[in-house]
Design a protein around this motif. Structure first.
Motif, PDB file in Angstrom:
ATOM      1  N   ARG A   2      53.715  41.254  42.235  1.00  0.00           N
ATOM      2  CA  ARG A   2      52.520  42.052  42.480  1.00  0.00           C
ATOM      3  C   ARG A   2      52.463  43.247  41.531  1.00  0.00           C
ATOM      4  O   ARG A   2      51.409  43.554  40.960  1.00  0.00           O
ATOM      5  CB  ARG A   2      52.519  42.522  43.944  1.00  0.00           C
ATOM      6  CG  ARG A   2      51.194  43.148  44.401  1.00  0.00           C
ATOM      7  CD  ARG A   2      51.247  43.577  45.845  1.00  0.00           C
ATOM      8  NE  ARG A   2      51.461  42.437  46.719  1.00  0.00           N
ATOM      9  CZ  ARG A   2      52.560  42.197  47.404  1.00  0.00           C
ATOM     10  NH1 ARG A   2      53.582  43.041  47.307  1.00  0.00           N
ATOM     11  NH2 ARG A   2      52.662  41.153  48.182  1.00  0.00           N
ATOM     12  N   GLU A   3      53.612  43.908  41.347  1.00  0.00           N
ATOM     13  CA  GLU A   3      53.658  45.047  40.432  1.00  0.00           C
ATOM     14  C   GLU A   3      53.357  44.625  39.000  1.00  0.00           C
ATOM     15  O   GLU A   3      52.656  45.319  38.263  1.00  0.00           O
ATOM     16  CB  GLU A   3      55.039  45.708  40.505  1.00  0.00           C
ATOM     17  CG  GLU A   3      55.314  46.409  41.825  1.00  0.00           C
ATOM     18  CD  GLU A   3      56.744  46.926  41.912  1.00  0.00           C
ATOM     19  OE1 GLU A   3      57.503  46.715  40.937  1.00  0.00           O
ATOM     20  OE2 GLU A   3      57.114  47.529  42.938  1.00  0.00           O
ATOM     21  N   ALA A   4      53.885  43.452  38.606  1.00  0.00           N
ATOM     22  CA  ALA A   4      53.627  42.962  37.255  1.00  0.00           C
ATOM     23  C   ALA A   4      52.161  42.626  37.063  1.00  0.00           C
ATOM     24  O   ALA A   4      51.573  42.890  36.005  1.00  0.00           O
ATOM     25  CB  ALA A   4      54.487  41.730  36.981  1.00  0.00           C
ATOM     26  N   ALA A   5      51.546  42.041  38.110  1.00  0.00           N
ATOM     27  CA  ALA A   5      50.134  41.694  38.018  1.00  0.00           C
ATOM     28  C   ALA A   5      49.264  42.947  37.913  1.00  0.00           C
ATOM     29  O   ALA A   5      48.314  43.001  37.130  1.00  0.00           O
ATOM     30  CB  ALA A   5      49.737  40.861  39.241  1.00  0.00           C
ATOM     31  N   ILE A   6      49.617  43.972  38.681  1.00  0.00           N
ATOM     32  CA  ILE A   6      48.853  45.229  38.633  1.00  0.00           C
ATOM     33  C   ILE A   6      49.005  45.884  37.264  1.00  0.00           C
ATOM     34  O   ILE A   6      48.048  46.416  36.687  1.00  0.00           O
ATOM     35  CB  ILE A   6      49.320  46.174  39.751  1.00  0.00           C
ATOM     36  CG1 ILE A   6      48.962  45.583  41.127  1.00  0.00           C
ATOM     37  CG2 ILE A   6      48.701  47.552  39.598  1.00  0.00           C
ATOM     38  CD1 ILE A   6      49.513  46.364  42.295  1.00  0.00           C
ATOM     39  N   ALA A   7      50.224  45.829  36.716  1.00  0.00           N
ATOM     40  CA  ALA A   7      50.465  46.415  35.395  1.00  0.00           C
ATOM     41  C   ALA A   7      49.650  45.715  34.311  1.00  0.00           C
ATOM     42  O   ALA A   7      49.258  46.324  33.316  1.00  0.00           O
ATOM     43  CB  ALA A   7      51.952  46.348  35.059  1.00  0.00           C
ATOM     44  N   ASN A   8      49.366  44.414  34.512  1.00  0.00           N
ATOM     45  CA  ASN A   8      48.574  43.655  33.542  1.00  0.00           C
ATOM     46  C   ASN A   8      47.078  43.719  33.827  1.00  0.00           C
ATOM     47  O   ASN A   8      46.298  43.027  33.166  1.00  0.00           O
ATOM     48  CB  ASN A   8      49.034  42.185  33.552  1.00  0.00           C
ATOM     49  CG  ASN A   8      50.443  42.028  33.018  1.00  0.00           C
ATOM     50  OD1 ASN A   8      50.885  42.808  32.181  1.00  0.00           O
ATOM     51  ND2 ASN A   8      51.152  41.021  33.511  1.00  0.00           N
ATOM     52  N   GLY A   9      46.703  44.514  34.833  1.00  0.00           N
ATOM     53  CA  GLY A   9      45.284  44.677  35.139  1.00  0.00           C
ATOM     54  C   GLY A   9      44.699  43.576  35.984  1.00  0.00           C
ATOM     55  O   GLY A   9      43.470  43.452  36.082  1.00  0.00           O
TER      56      GLY A   9
END
Length: 226
Positions: free
Chosen positions: A122-129
């Motif tokens: 989830r954090e990685a997805a948020i970081a990628n927008g």
């Protein structure tokens, strides 16, 4: 013995034990509770076979008895068995309770690991927008503990017939591996016993075979029989 086939991992040792003692060990499905002190029985029966050591047997036994499928088999009314499948008494309540706690702790660790992995994704997805939709997980209700039947309700269990000693087959040792063919049924000698196998490949180092448990290994001609 020198030049015997070797088992390198605890999973391979468990597969060998399930092949060697099918009435006691299993490679899949729910496992039967083992006799207390069965490690010493194993040492007496198979130490040295397949180049097995006490350390390998102890590690394999620890992996087997800590698996979920074994812990599921530790329940009220279950009977412990020896290497030949003979009953060795019912489980104590404290052993059943200990297994239940071990199973709950193992499940909790898996759920925590999954939650941590989901959070990282989830954090990685948020970081990628990317847009992340949080879906609440349905909580599983704990399975109720089985009730111990009253002594008056228990029915006497019929005595199991004593296992008959297997009839020893006459086998012929393999003297020329060039006479073997891929797909041919063969026997792999381990100590005083022989296990069913199928020829997969004939190499300069020996014959690559597959046991009925699915494990494959390279075996020298002196350990093969028709």
């Amino acid at each position: 013995m020198e030049n015997q086939p070797k088992l390198n991992s605890s999973k391979e040792v468990i597969a060998f034990l399930a092949e060697r003692f099918p009435q006691c060990f299993s490679a899949e499905g729910e496992a039967r509770p083992l006799k207390i002190g069965i490690f010493q029985d194993l040492v007496a029966r198979v130490e040295g076979e397949m180049s097995l050591s006490k350390t390998q047997l102890r590690s394999a036994l620890r992996l087997y008895t800590s698996s979920w499928r074994y812990l599921y088999g530790i329940k009220v009314g279950a009977t412990r068995v020896d290497l030949d499948g003979n009953p060795c008494g019912e489980l104590d309540e404290q052993h059943v309770e200990h297994a239940r706690k071990q199973l709950e702790e193992a499940k909790a660790r898996v759920q925590a690991q999954r939650a941590e992995q989901a959070a990282k994704k989830r954090e990685a997805a948020i970081a990628n927008g990317e847009t992340v939709a949080d879906k609440p997980r349905r909580e599983r209700k704990p399975r109720p503990a089985p009730r111990r039947p009253e002594a008056a309700e228990r029915k006497p269990r019929a005595e199991k017939p004593a296992p008959q000693a297997p009839v020893e087959e006459k086998r012929t040792p393999v003297t020329d591996i060039s006479a073997l063919q891929v797909g041919q049924a063969i026997k792999v000698k381990a100590g005083n016993n022989a296990m069913d196998a199928t020829v997969l490949e004939i190499t300069k180092d020996g014959v690559r075979v597959q046991l009925t448990s699915g494990m494959a290994m390279i075996v020298r001609a002196e350990h093969l029989q028709f």
